[in-house]
Design a protein around this motif. Sequence first.
Motif, PDB file in Angstrom:
ATOM      1  N   LYS A  79       0.830  -1.194   0.000  1.00  0.00           N
ATOM      2  CA  LYS A  79       0.000   0.000   0.000  1.00  0.00           C
ATOM      3  C   LYS A  79       0.871   1.253   0.000  1.00  0.00           C
ATOM      4  O   LYS A  79       0.564   2.244  -0.689  1.00  0.00           O
ATOM      5  CB  LYS A  79      -0.915  -0.013   1.225  1.00  0.00           C
ATOM      6  N   ALA A  80       1.964   1.202   0.748  1.00  0.00           N
ATOM      7  CA  ALA A  80       2.886   2.335   0.796  1.00  0.00           C
ATOM      8  C   ALA A  80       3.521   2.579  -0.571  1.00  0.00           C
ATOM      9  O   ALA A  80       3.608   3.730  -1.032  1.00  0.00           O
ATOM     10  CB  ALA A  80       3.969   2.073   1.847  1.00  0.00           C
ATOM     11  N   ARG A  81       3.951   1.513  -1.235  1.00  0.00           N
ATOM     12  CA  ARG A  81       4.572   1.670  -2.559  1.00  0.00           C
ATOM     13  C   ARG A  81       3.565   2.199  -3.584  1.00  0.00           C
ATOM     14  O   ARG A  81       3.912   2.990  -4.464  1.00  0.00           O
ATOM     15  CB  ARG A  81       5.171   0.344  -3.030  1.00  0.00           C
ATOM     16  N   THR A  82       2.318   1.747  -3.478  1.00  0.00           N
ATOM     17  CA  THR A  82       1.284   2.246  -4.388  1.00  0.00           C
ATOM     18  C   THR A  82       1.106   3.755  -4.226  1.00  0.00           C
ATOM     19  O   THR A  82       0.989   4.493  -5.210  1.00  0.00           O
ATOM     20  CB  THR A  82      -0.048   1.523  -4.135  1.00  0.00           C
ATOM     21  N   LEU A  83       1.093   4.213  -2.984  1.00  0.00           N
ATOM     22  CA  LEU A  83       0.955   5.644  -2.721  1.00  0.00           C
ATOM     23  C   LEU A  83       2.148   6.410  -3.283  1.00  0.00           C
ATOM     24  O   LEU A  83       1.974   7.433  -3.977  1.00  0.00           O
ATOM     25  CB  LEU A  83       0.830   5.877  -1.215  1.00  0.00           C
ATOM     26  N   ILE A  84       3.346   5.930  -3.010  1.00  0.00           N
ATOM     27  CA  ILE A  84       4.545   6.606  -3.506  1.00  0.00           C
ATOM     28  C   ILE A  84       4.572   6.605  -5.034  1.00  0.00           C
ATOM     29  O   ILE A  84       5.013   7.571  -5.665  1.00  0.00           O
ATOM     30  CB  ILE A  84       5.813   5.933  -2.934  1.00  0.00           C
ATOM     31  N   GLY A  85       4.068   5.529  -5.615  1.00  0.00           N
ATOM     32  CA  GLY A  85       4.048   5.425  -7.070  1.00  0.00           C
ATOM     33  C   GLY A  85       3.238   6.511  -7.749  1.00  0.00           C
ATOM     34  O   GLY A  85       3.438   6.800  -8.941  1.00  0.00           O
ATOM     35  N   LYS A  86       2.318   7.140  -7.036  1.00  0.00           N
ATOM     36  CA  LYS A  86       1.479   8.194  -7.607  1.00  0.00           C
ATOM     37  C   LYS A  86       2.191   9.546  -7.675  1.00  0.00           C
ATOM     38  O   LYS A  86       1.690  10.486  -8.309  1.00  0.00           O
ATOM     39  CB  LYS A  86       0.207   8.353  -6.773  1.00  0.00           C
ATOM     40  N   VAL A  87       3.337   9.654  -7.017  1.00  0.00           N
ATOM     41  CA  VAL A  87       4.051  10.926  -6.962  1.00  0.00           C
ATOM     42  C   VAL A  87       4.664  11.252  -8.315  1.00  0.00           C
ATOM     43  O   VAL A  87       5.317  10.407  -8.939  1.00  0.00           O
ATOM     44  CB  VAL A  87       5.142  10.877  -5.875  1.00  0.00           C
ATOM     45  N   ALA A  88       4.481  12.473  -8.773  1.00  0.00           N
ATOM     46  CA  ALA A  88       5.064  12.926 -10.042  1.00  0.00           C
ATOM     47  C   ALA A  88       6.538  13.281  -9.854  1.00  0.00           C
ATOM     48  O   ALA A  88       6.993  13.547  -8.729  1.00  0.00           O
ATOM     49  CB  ALA A  88       4.297  14.133 -10.560  1.00  0.00           C
ATOM     50  N   THR A  89       7.281  13.288 -10.947  1.00  0.00           N
ATOM     51  CA  THR A  89       8.702  13.620 -10.884  1.00  0.00           C
ATOM     52  C   THR A  89       9.037  14.725 -11.884  1.00  0.00           C
ATOM     53  O   THR A  89       8.379  14.901 -12.908  1.00  0.00           O
ATOM     54  CB  THR A  89       9.587  12.399 -11.193  1.00  0.00           C
ATOM     55  N   LYS A  90      10.097  15.457 -11.573  1.00  0.00           N
ATOM     56  CA  LYS A  90      10.659  16.456 -12.486  1.00  0.00           C
ATOM     57  C   LYS A  90      12.050  16.806 -11.976  1.00  0.00           C
ATOM     58  O   LYS A  90      12.437  16.414 -10.861  1.00  0.00           O
ATOM     59  CB  LYS A  90       9.787  17.712 -12.564  1.00  0.00           C
ATOM     60  N   GLY A  91      12.797  17.529 -12.782  1.00  0.00           N
ATOM     61  CA  GLY A  91      14.123  17.962 -12.363  1.00  0.00           C
ATOM     62  C   GLY A  91      14.045  19.084 -11.349  1.00  0.00           C
ATOM     63  O   GLY A  91      13.070  19.842 -11.300  1.00  0.00           O
ATOM     64  N   ARG A  92      15.072  19.184 -10.528  1.00  0.00           N
ATOM     65  CA  ARG A  92      15.123  20.217  -9.492  1.00  0.00           C
ATOM     66  C   ARG A  92      15.533  21.540 -10.120  1.00  0.00           C
ATOM     67  O   ARG A  92      16.551  21.638 -10.801  1.00  0.00           O
ATOM     68  CB  ARG A  92      16.112  19.796  -8.406  1.00  0.00           C
ATOM     69  N   GLY A  93      14.739  22.571  -9.899  1.00  0.00           N
ATOM     70  CA  GLY A  93      15.004  23.879 -10.486  1.00  0.00           C
ATOM     71  C   GLY A  93      15.993  24.681  -9.661  1.00  0.00           C
ATOM     72  O   GLY A  93      16.509  24.224  -8.638  1.00  0.00           O
ATOM     73  N   PRO A  94      16.249  25.935 -10.073  1.00  0.00           N
ATOM     74  CA  PRO A  94      17.203  26.782  -9.352  1.00  0.00           C
ATOM     75  C   PRO A  94      16.631  27.271  -8.024  1.00  0.00           C
ATOM     76  O   PRO A  94      15.413  27.343  -7.840  1.00  0.00           O
ATOM     77  CB  PRO A  94      17.426  27.955 -10.313  1.00  0.00           C
ATOM     78  N   LYS A  95      17.533  27.633  -7.134  1.00  0.00           N
ATOM     79  CA  LYS A  95      17.139  28.149  -5.820  1.00  0.00           C
ATOM     80  C   LYS A  95      16.979  29.670  -5.845  1.00  0.00           C
ATOM     81  O   LYS A  95      16.635  30.292  -4.837  1.00  0.00           O
ATOM     82  CB  LYS A  95      18.183  27.736  -4.785  1.00  0.00           C
ATOM     83  N   THR A  96      17.183  30.270  -6.995  1.00  0.00           N
ATOM     84  CA  THR A  96      17.144  31.716  -7.146  1.00  0.00           C
ATOM     85  C   THR A  96      15.852  32.320  -6.578  1.00  0.00           C
ATOM     86  O   THR A  96      14.760  31.861  -6.897  1.00  0.00           O
ATOM     87  CB  THR A  96      17.245  32.100  -8.636  1.00  0.00           C
ATOM     88  N   GLY A  97      16.006  33.312  -5.717  1.00  0.00           N
ATOM     89  CA  GLY A  97      14.862  34.009  -5.157  1.00  0.00           C
ATOM     90  C   GLY A  97      14.298  33.395  -3.892  1.00  0.00           C
ATOM     91  O   GLY A  97      13.400  33.975  -3.263  1.00  0.00           O
ATOM     92  N   TYR A  98      14.826  32.238  -3.486  1.00  0.00           N
ATOM     93  CA  TYR A  98      14.277  31.590  -2.287  1.00  0.00           C
ATOM     94  C   TYR A  98      14.679  32.319  -1.012  1.00  0.00           C
ATOM     95  O   TYR A  98      15.819  32.744  -0.837  1.00  0.00           O
ATOM     96  CB  TYR A  98      14.767  30.142  -2.166  1.00  0.00           C
ATOM     97  N   SER A  99      13.734  32.446  -0.106  1.00  0.00           N
ATOM     98  CA  SER A  99      14.000  32.833   1.285  1.00  0.00           C
ATOM     99  C   SER A  99      12.874  32.262   2.136  1.00  0.00           C
ATOM    100  O   SER A  99      11.775  31.995   1.632  1.00  0.00           O
ATOM    101  CB  SER A  99      14.074  34.356   1.448  1.00  0.00           C
TER     102      SER A  99
END
Length: 262
Positions: A79-99
Amino acid sequence: MDTRTTRAIACAAMLAAALGVAGCKDTTVGTGKGADPGSGTGTASSGPVAGDGHAVSPLDNPDGTKPGLAPIASADRAKARTLIGKVATKGRGPKTGYSRDQFGYAWMDGVPGVPFAHNGCDTRDDVLKRDGQGLAYRSGSNCVVTSMTLDDPYTGRVIHWTKAKATTVQIDHVMPLSYDWQMGAAHWAKTKREQIANDPLNLIPVDGPSNEAKGDSGAASWLPPNKQIRCSYAVRIAQVSLKYQLPVTAADKQAMLAQCAD
């Protein structure tokens, strides 16, 4: 040597071996300097967290209002793997502007749409009250926690914490705010960023040094030292990710699935 003496020696040896495995020597948890600290001193037993039923599996706690982060039983791993399997993926963007301020001030009580909001207590105290035991409060307050015992899921230790001295308990954002920013929250409305920053689903009081070691890492770069809790940790990340439609990196998702393997 009579039978009773022999039996006593054998029992003592077995007890000593068990204590060695459990690691019953007390240690003092060090002072932390994380981005979201709770101030207090803590003495931590290095043995496993007491199994008193206080902590709840994340699979039984989809809104984060119940206490702790209990291990996920083997029967629930699929059940845990099924839930995790629903998570979408993408590349990590820049940290620019974060605070940190991009997610509102810490810790807001007035954020709409999250549990515990508008109850008169700030978010930090809400999650300390949720997860702590043996709570004591500042005189005249039913919000400000001044001491408690915390079964820390990340280390598997029991922390005896007081507010008056050094920082040892910090509130971890399971999906770190900087990570959120890089994965898409930079483009959100301010209200939604305030929600993920104050949602109890995304917040766990933990050992301060462990929180600092994590930083803004995803699951591929950092996991709780307590291996028994790693599947639960991965599930909690997935719950936050799905609630806020916030993807993780492909490497992080792979690491999350691996924690819940049979």
